[in-house]
Scaffold this active site. Structure first.
Site, PDB file in Angstrom:
ATOM      1  N   GLY A  45      25.004  84.138  -3.498  1.00 40.03           N
ATOM      2  CA  GLY A  45      23.895  83.939  -4.430  1.00 40.03           C
ATOM      3  C   GLY A  45      22.795  83.171  -3.711  1.00 40.03           C
ATOM      4  N   CYS A  77      10.701  55.391 -11.349  1.00 42.99           N
ATOM      5  CA  CYS A  77      10.683  56.205 -12.572  1.00 42.99           C
ATOM      6  C   CYS A  77      11.396  55.500 -13.729  1.00 42.99           C
ATOM      7  CB  CYS A  77      11.275  57.579 -12.312  1.00 42.99           C
ATOM      8  SG  CYS A  77      12.849  57.512 -11.503  1.00 42.99           S
ATOM      9  N   GLY A 117      20.144  81.614  -5.378  1.00 45.95           N
ATOM     10  CA  GLY A 117      19.371  80.851  -6.364  1.00 45.95           C
ATOM     11  C   GLY A 117      19.245  79.380  -5.990  1.00 45.95           C
ATOM     12  N   GLN A 124      19.323  53.994  -4.266  1.00 47.72           N
ATOM     13  CA  GLN A 124      17.871  54.196  -4.075  1.00 47.72           C
ATOM     14  C   GLN A 124      17.056  52.984  -4.486  1.00 47.72           C
ATOM     15  OE1 GLN A 124      19.939  56.411  -5.430  1.00 47.72           O
ATOM     16  NE2 GLN A 124      19.081  58.483  -5.446  1.00 47.72           N
TER      17      GLN A 124
END
Lengths: 274, 429
Positions: B198, B59, B200, B125
């Site tokens: 939570g 990328c 999320g 990476q």
């Protein structure tokens, strides 16, 4: 032989200081490449110290830990040996700076106060003396390590709480590792020291009869050990954890060392009784 | 395009576009997926006079490495070809594309492998991505001995940098910073219980990192029990409603809170009771919510270590600064490997072997010609000279052909190079 022993004895603190300097660089992240070189450095230091002890032994024709300062040198050697084993087992080298600094101080005090005269106390020729001395030194080693790990725990805890994420934070091992190392070392130290003191009592009563019981350093040693043991056992029974256990371990060790200094100032040797 | 400043010391060139020269809008247009990389490698090796090629596309960069003796003529052609392939004009656009040759290209590839050219310096990476790109090229037989050697030197440099510097140390993302902090309290996450407050995405991502590092079990507390069950199910954990908060804390060592609540979810009084029940054993809490879920006074409780987003951000910043400080030292190591590679190329490359071989044959030819000149009349000497040259070239041709033929098989190629060097004692020149 005596001259060689003297030279080596004065060089040893320099070697320890070099090792401390290397661990200082590792601790503050100055030279990462040094991390892979600590094992041979520690081995070299251990061999140098073993050689110094061997030469003193051969020069004095007696075990070189009959005086307080001899014992400090042997304690430094014992701490170095145990640290080498610890470092071989875990990757973290952060405790090296603390442990080797302490060993350096012990060796420095010892090197500049050595006597090269053989002590002729008959207690020292008893066959159980070596067992008593070895157990006591190992006990002190374990308690010293416990105090160092406790000190590291307190420093790390403070850094974590105050969000000081600098070099010290980065190098410190986890809190639970420091805690378990400190607690284990206290347990081992209290037992070894207890057995060592008991062996000393047995040996002294055989050789000297019973009058040595009234000796102040025997009384101080027994009281200190007993209070160390009681407070540790109580803390464990009450399941104390974390920094309180670290404070206990550190203060117990400081009291032990202070009492040791008091005892040393009363007499030049451990093995003369009033 | 302006005239290229070419370095001829190593017959290698690079055409690239990276995060340093182009914004993401451009980079995404020139990026090559796995299939495209394969197709580019095949096409380039067939269509152009090159000995090897390698494509690295992530990328942050798209780079094409070419090994070719005559690369100065090939580079503009390949740039145009890449533009045609990606239907863009960026590879020939000097504003975005760069061309490096010789040792500059080698140094650049080393810095890419070592993550010194990465957007987040030190992230590992990229090393894996270059290895994947290299494996693909090797599989398609588009690498030659030179590219093989460059990659090998580059990986050695990367290892040395990783071992001797702090370039890759410390977390540089918020969720990993949480894990790093917890590792300063717990030696291992085995048997450590995790509680998510939570359900999320933020909480889930953080939990994932802890589970990857070996956290023992997970419990999820959420206002909507259904959502808690859904998330807990994904991690084989237990789900609780908010009314069961006390029970959810049973045996918990690590708490991640990330709800959208406007009030504190965990009060100091509540946490004080929890810590007392645990005999003040260390407990690690991360508050990822804004506004905060956990009363800041919780941090004052014995045995509890509470951190919020600002604390984690501070750790990330410290680690990033530390990595930056390590860059000069890392480049110093990298440059040592460039010099090592330069030394290697001077003695082991195909072109060097061919040049030495040519000098060796020519030396024999000239000395024989000199002897002949003394014995024969001068009339036909030019023709004889031409004849010996022609014989020598024919003999040389077979040697060069053999060397070039095995260029795709690095082991055999190296054997042949060494055989010729031994046979004609070329190293003693």
């Amino acid at each position: 032989m005596k001259q060689l022993s003297q030279i080596l004895s004065y060089i040893l603190p320099v070697f320890y200081l070099c090792a401390v300097y290397i661990y200082y660089n590792i601790f503050f992240g100055k030279k990462k490449e040094l991390e892979n070189k600590t094992f041979p450095i520690l081995i070299a230091l251990l061999i140098s110290h073993a050689a110094e002890i061997a030469i003193r032994l051969s020069s004095l024709r007696a075990m070189p830990f009959s005086t307080a300062f001899d014992a400090l040198s042997f304690l430094a050697f014992s701490i170095l040996f145990i640290y080498l084993l610890i470092e071989s087992g875990i990757k973290n080298k952060a405790s090296g700076l603390f442990i080797l600094s302490f060993a350096f101080l012990l060796q420095l005090i010892s090197s500049f106060n050595h006597t090269w005269e053989r002590e002729t106390n008959e207690l020292l020729s008893s066959p159980t003396f070596a067992i008593h001395a070895s157990l006591t030194v190992m006990g002190y080693t374990a308690l010293s390590l416990s105090a160092i790990y406790a000190l590291m725990y307190i420093i790390h805890h403070q850094n974590m709480k105050k969000r000081r994420f600098g070099a010290i934070y980065h190098q410190m091992p986890p809190l639970d590792y420091l805690e378990s190392m400190s607690i284990r070392s206290v347990a081992i130290g209290v037992i070894l020291l207890g057995v060592g003191i008991f062996m000393g009592h047995v040996q002294a009563s055989r050789v000297l009869g019973s009058f040595w019981f009234a000796d102040p350093k025997v009384i101080i040693s027994d009281i200190i050990w007993l209070s160390y043991f009681t407070s540790y056992a109580l803390a464990r029974a009450m399941k104390w954890r974390g920094r309180w256990m670290a404070y206990l371990s550190l203060s117990g060790f400081l009291i032990l060392m202070t009492s040791g200094v008091i005892v040393f100032t009363l007499t030049e040797t451990f093995h003369k009784f009033y | 395009m302006s005239e290229l400043n070419l370095d001829h010391s190593v017959p290698i060139a690079l055409i690239g576009i990276s995060h340093k020269t182009a914004p993401i809008e451009i980079r995404e247009k020139v990026a090559l997926d796995a299939k495209e990389q394969e197709s580019v490698l095949r096409s380039l090796s067939k269509a152009f006079e090159i000995d090897g090629c390698l494509v690295v596309s992530t990328c942050n960069r798209t780079e094409v490495y070419i090994s070719a003796e005559e690369y100065e003529t090939v580079i503009p052609e390949i740039q145009r070809w890449l533009d045609g392939y990606k239907k863009s004009g960026y590879f020939t656009n000097e504003q975005y594309a760069y061309v490096l040759t010789g040792l500059d290209a080698v140094r650049h590839l080393f810095s890419v492998i070592s993550s010194l050219d990465a957007q987040v310096v030190g992230e590992p990476q990229i090393t894996g991505q270059v290895k994947d790109a290299y494996n693909l090229a090797k599989e398609l037989k588009t690498t030659d001995s030179l590219l093989n050697k460059i990659i090998s030197f580059g990986l050695q440099a990367q290892k040395k940098i990783r071992r001797n510097t702090f370039l890759a140390d410390g977390a540089v993302s918020i969720s990993f910073a949480g894990v790093e902090l917890a590792r300063k309290i717990f030696n291992t996450f085995d048997d450590r219980h995790l509680l998510l407050i939570g359900a999320g995405e933020t909480a889930e991502l953080a939990a994932q990192h802890f589970l990857e590092k070996g956290a023992g079990s997970i419990a999820v507390v959420n206002r909507t029990l259904e959502k808690a069950r859904e998330l807990a199910g994904r991690f084989n954990g237990k789900a609780y409603g908010f009314d069961e908060l006390s029970s959810a804390f049973n045996g918990v060592d690590i708490v991640i809170s990330a709800t959208s609540s406007s009030d504190h979810v965990l009060s100091a009084e509540f946490m004080s009771e929890i810590s007392k029940a645990r005999r003040y054993a260390p407990m690690f809490l991360i508050d990822l919510a804004i506004p905060r879920d956990i009363d800041p006074d919780v941090d004052k409780i014995d045995g509890i270590y509470l951190y919020n987003l600002d604390d984690l951000q501070a750790i990330v910043q410290i680690n990033l600064d530390k990595r930056k400080q390590e860059m000069p030292k890392s480049f110093k190591i990298l440059d040592r490997y460039v010099v090592e590679f330069e030394k290697w190329i001077a003695t082991h490359s195909t072109s060097s072997t061919i040049n030495r071989l040519r000098r060796y044959f020519d030396h024999i030819r000239r000395s024989e010609m000199n002897r002949l000149r003394k014995r024969l009349p001068k009339d036909n000497m030019d023709e004889i000279d031409y004849l010996t040259q022609s014989i020598m070239n024919k003999l040389m041709h077979q040697h060069i052909k053999t060397l070039k033929k095995t260029a795709t098989d690095p082991e055999r190629h190296q054997q042949n190079v060494e055989l010729m060097r031994d046979l004609y004692e070329l190293d003693q020149e």
